[in-house]
Design an enzyme around this catalytic site. Sequence first.
Site, PDB file in Angstrom:
ATOM      1  N   LYS A 102       4.007 -12.594   7.411  1.00 47.89           N
ATOM      2  CA  LYS A 102       3.026 -13.648   7.103  1.00 47.89           C
ATOM      3  C   LYS A 102       3.706 -14.908   6.590  1.00 47.89           C
ATOM      4  O   LYS A 102       3.417 -16.012   7.040  1.00 47.89           O
ATOM      5  CB  LYS A 102       2.018 -13.170   6.033  1.00 47.89           C
ATOM      6  CG  LYS A 102       1.121 -12.052   6.478  1.00 47.89           C
ATOM      7  CD  LYS A 102       0.186 -11.623   5.382  1.00 47.89           C
ATOM      8  CE  LYS A 102       0.911 -11.048   4.174  1.00 47.89           C
ATOM      9  NZ  LYS A 102       1.670  -9.819   4.446  1.00 47.89           N
ATOM     10  N   ASP A 120      -1.879  -6.937   0.610  1.00 48.63           N
ATOM     11  CA  ASP A 120      -3.033  -6.131   0.273  1.00 48.63           C
ATOM     12  C   ASP A 120      -3.982  -6.919  -0.610  1.00 48.63           C
ATOM     13  O   ASP A 120      -3.572  -7.457  -1.630  1.00 48.63           O
ATOM     14  CB  ASP A 120      -2.589  -4.857  -0.452  1.00 48.63           C
ATOM     15  CG  ASP A 120      -1.657  -4.048   0.434  1.00 48.63           C
ATOM     16  OD1 ASP A 120      -2.130  -3.558   1.459  1.00 48.63           O
ATOM     17  OD2 ASP A 120      -0.454  -3.958   0.096  1.00 48.63           O
ATOM     18  N   LYS A 145       4.932 -12.678  -5.531  1.00 51.02           N
ATOM     19  CA  LYS A 145       6.366 -12.751  -5.215  1.00 51.02           C
ATOM     20  C   LYS A 145       6.837 -14.198  -5.058  1.00 51.02           C
ATOM     21  O   LYS A 145       8.021 -14.473  -5.113  1.00 51.02           O
ATOM     22  CB  LYS A 145       6.666 -12.031  -3.884  1.00 51.02           C
ATOM     23  CG  LYS A 145       6.559 -10.521  -3.937  1.00 51.02           C
ATOM     24  CD  LYS A 145       7.315  -9.845  -2.785  1.00 51.02           C
ATOM     25  CE  LYS A 145       6.907 -10.269  -1.387  1.00 51.02           C
ATOM     26  NZ  LYS A 145       5.581  -9.795  -0.928  1.00 51.02           N
ATOM     27  N   LYS A 201      -0.419  -6.810   6.975  1.00 47.33           N
ATOM     28  CA  LYS A 201       0.307  -5.838   6.158  1.00 47.33           C
ATOM     29  C   LYS A 201       1.509  -6.494   5.470  1.00 47.33           C
ATOM     30  O   LYS A 201       2.125  -7.396   6.033  1.00 47.33           O
ATOM     31  CB  LYS A 201       0.788  -4.724   7.083  1.00 47.33           C
ATOM     32  CG  LYS A 201       1.513  -3.588   6.404  1.00 47.33           C
ATOM     33  CD  LYS A 201       1.783  -2.518   7.461  1.00 47.33           C
ATOM     34  CE  LYS A 201       2.930  -1.603   7.083  1.00 47.33           C
ATOM     35  NZ  LYS A 201       3.006  -1.181   5.708  1.00 47.33           N
TER      36      LYS A 201
HETATM   37  N1  LIG Z   1       9.579 -12.668  14.409  1.00 45.35           N
HETATM   38  C1  LIG Z   1      10.472 -12.207  13.540  1.00 45.35           C
HETATM   39  N2  LIG Z   1      11.689 -11.807  13.953  1.00 45.35           N
HETATM   40  C2  LIG Z   1      12.570 -11.308  13.080  1.00 45.35           C
HETATM   41  N3  LIG Z   1      12.359 -11.180  11.772  1.00 45.35           N
HETATM   42  C3  LIG Z   1      11.173 -11.564  11.298  1.00 45.35           C
HETATM   43  C4  LIG Z   1      10.165 -12.102  12.151  1.00 45.35           C
HETATM   44  N4  LIG Z   1       9.088 -12.387  11.371  1.00 45.35           N
HETATM   45  C5  LIG Z   1       9.405 -12.071  10.103  1.00 45.35           C
HETATM   46  N5  LIG Z   1      10.651 -11.562  10.038  1.00 45.35           N
HETATM   47  C6  LIG Z   1      11.331 -11.104   8.819  1.00 45.35           C
HETATM   48  O1  LIG Z   1      10.612 -10.063   8.216  1.00 45.35           O
HETATM   49  C7  LIG Z   1      10.751 -10.108   6.826  1.00 45.35           C
HETATM   50  C8  LIG Z   1       9.388 -10.066   6.140  1.00 45.35           C
HETATM   51  O2  LIG Z   1       8.667 -11.247   6.486  1.00 45.35           O
HETATM   52  P1  LIG Z   1       7.719 -11.998   5.470  1.00 45.35           P
HETATM   53  O3  LIG Z   1       7.293 -13.242   6.149  1.00 45.35           O
HETATM   54  O4  LIG Z   1       8.319 -12.127   4.132  1.00 45.35           O
HETATM   55  O5  LIG Z   1       6.529 -10.959   5.434  1.00 45.35           O
HETATM   56  P2  LIG Z   1       5.185 -10.998   4.564  1.00 45.35           P
HETATM   57  O6  LIG Z   1       5.014 -12.375   4.067  1.00 45.35           O
HETATM   58  O7  LIG Z   1       4.124 -10.602   5.546  1.00 45.35           O
HETATM   59  O8  LIG Z   1       5.345  -9.975   3.503  1.00 45.35           O
HETATM   60  C9  LIG Z   1      11.520 -11.377   6.496  1.00 45.35           C
HETATM   61  O9  LIG Z   1      12.836 -11.086   6.197  1.00 45.35           O
HETATM   62  C10 LIG Z   1      11.420 -12.171   7.776  1.00 45.35           C
HETATM   63  O10 LIG Z   1      12.521 -12.986   7.976  1.00 45.35           O
HETATM   64 MG   LIG Z   2       4.725 -13.036   2.021  1.00 48.50          MG
END
Ligand SMILES: Nc1ncnc2c1ncn2[C@@H]1O[C@H](COP(=O)(O)OP(=O)(O)O)[C@@H](O)[C@H]1O
Ligand SMILES: [Mg+2]
Lengths: 263, 370
Positions: A15, A126, A41, A10
């Site tokens: 990720k 998605d 992004k 999600k």
């Molecule tokens: N294990 C974790 N603990 C705390 N914050 C986290 C953790 N994993 C991800 N985050 C935070 O959640 C937010 C979204 O993560 P992101 O990797 O950008 O998600 P995605 O790529 O799935 O959209 C970021 O600000 C990231 O730093």
């Molecule tokens: Mg991402």
Amino acid sequence: MPKQIAIYGKGGIGKSSTASNVAAACADEGYRVTIIGCDPKSDSSITLLRGRRIPTIMDLMREGMDIKEEDIVFNGYKGVKCVEIGGPEPGIGCAGRGIIVAISLLKKISKAIEDTDLVIYDVPGDIVCGGFVAPVKKGLVNEAYVLTSGEYMPLYAANNICKGLSRLEMTLNGVICNSRGAPNEENIVSEFAKEIGSQLLAFIPKDVLVQTCEREGFSVIENAPDSNIAGVYRKLARSIMTRNEGKIPVPLDDARLRELTRI
Amino acid sequence: MPVKQKEPLIMHPRPSSIVAALYTLRDLDTDVVILHGPPGCCFKHARLLEEDGMRVVTTSLDESGFVFGGHDSLVEVLEKVIERFKPKRIGIVGTCASMIIGEELHEAVTQVQPDVPVIEVEVHAGYRDNTKGVIMALESALACRIISEAEFERQKALLKEATMVEKRHGAASKEYLAPSRGDLKFKVAGRLLELIKEGKKGLNILNAKKETAFMFADINLAVDEAAKKFGSRIVNMANLDENVGLPKNRRNAREIREELTQKGMELHHIIGGLDEYPIAGNTASRIIGEKYQDFDFAVITGVPHALPMDNIKNMELFSITNGPRQVAPLKEMGHQHVVVEIDLHPKTLGVSHIVESEFGATLREMSRDA
Ligand SMILES: Nc1ncnc2c1ncn2[C@@H]1O[C@H](COP(=O)(O)OP(=O)(O)O)[C@@H](O)[C@H]1O
Ligand SMILES: [Mg+2]
Ligand code: SF4
């Protein structure tokens, strides 16, 4: 052939942070790693590049550049090769087609996805259209991982992704739990993994370090190498690099999914 | 990082890469081609190609195909094609619609597992130069080992030249080219006969693209007949080398050559094969420079704009093209007389004999009366 993996889950579930920390951990172990950001992004590689934003393939195409490898492949932490595909402005054009075009260009002008040990495709949350599965369809991904927390919506998304994978006859190589602090989370995700025919590979705790390092432009592997969470990413990286059995997942029905999140 | 020189805008419609891929598959002796896309895509050419014995069918993607994908339709059509036509060689050609939504042609092939070669061409019509469609078709043919590496490289070099020819003096040379019917045929024929009757020395050059030579050759034949009748000196050159190119092109070169010989026309110089029209002009130019610089006039049929002006600029030039948008560029190059054979290409599909041309007929008629 390198290990070629994609991490699904999600939007916002973690990720990109997981992908970049795993990339950094593998680089620490001496592996040659390439990370391909497929999200318009273009935020997959920032923490491997000390906060620097690199030009995306789509940016350069839009400007009509004659694109060479050195324009789009950048060396990040310990030589991790970073590529961002990018995309059109939100709401304009066709991002899916962008991925198809960028992937073929990358294949043509760069060895970054061949002469390496691990390629990580960091895909958007998605899979909205055919273009977003281009790496899979073009045979550039041979392992898939699903990232989820123990909450209902992320699990719902993970389950949907499994539907997509089974339709594509793509194997799932493991489920990763990125914790959001929900009660009984590890058990829920572990049970989910079992029921779809996979297994829980790692439980990544929620840790504010991930965000503080990210804000400074680093992975926790680079900026907080001795932290507990860095250890978790290292362990995950090792298990990704050493195992390779996968199975086409069997998605659950919605009723079972709801029930699961209640245990 | 070098900025690609921004290609200037061209507004008039030009040949499509999808169609170019279709014609290339025909030259490769493909029996049936499946167009994976909307039912009306390439309709006119799909129909024409059937005259050459190649079947073209479509997966008929509709609105729901665009939204939900067309994989199942492609599988279905591929299975039906195998059953109905029992082809020895199949082509699958993409279109804008299927390529934008990310259809993988190969998935259907993997699923159906036909026991004959399938040439997959993931092409759409959005390429600036239609030669891209040819190259993509040839790349797949190479991957299926239907053509050799050497033939592929040869074709690629020719196509690069063809693209350059169009950029210099052809359909890609201007932002907008208005179509034109060219000069009046009887006036041009009259002037040509005048020169012949005066005993002027003339060059009679066929430099045609592939099967279009079936009709352009008729004009060169008529010129040769007139020159014989009035006893004036004419030197004939043609790109009818039957030892180069894809199977169909060789076959056609042989057929035309035999017919010309049988009709008493001597070919003094062979300047290349039927697919060598982008470079055969250079060969002709070199021969002219060595031997015929003092000639008075030249008739050039087919792709006249591929002949460099250096050695012919002092001659009175008669060019015959089938492109209504080619008139203005040819005039600009310095060709005094430009004649258009309208709708020539369709008449040269499915034939193995020279086809009568309007200008050839005009010339014969006027030469008989003279
Ligand atoms: N294990 C974790 N603990 C705390 N914050 C986290 C953790 N994993 C991800 N985050 C935070 O959640 C937010 C979204 O993560 P992101 O990797 O950008 O998600 P995605 O790529 O799935 O959209 C970021 O600000 C990231 O730093
Ligand atoms: Mg991402
Ligand atoms: S836009 Fe493309 S797919 Fe549609 S009809 Fe034209 S050439 Fe075919």
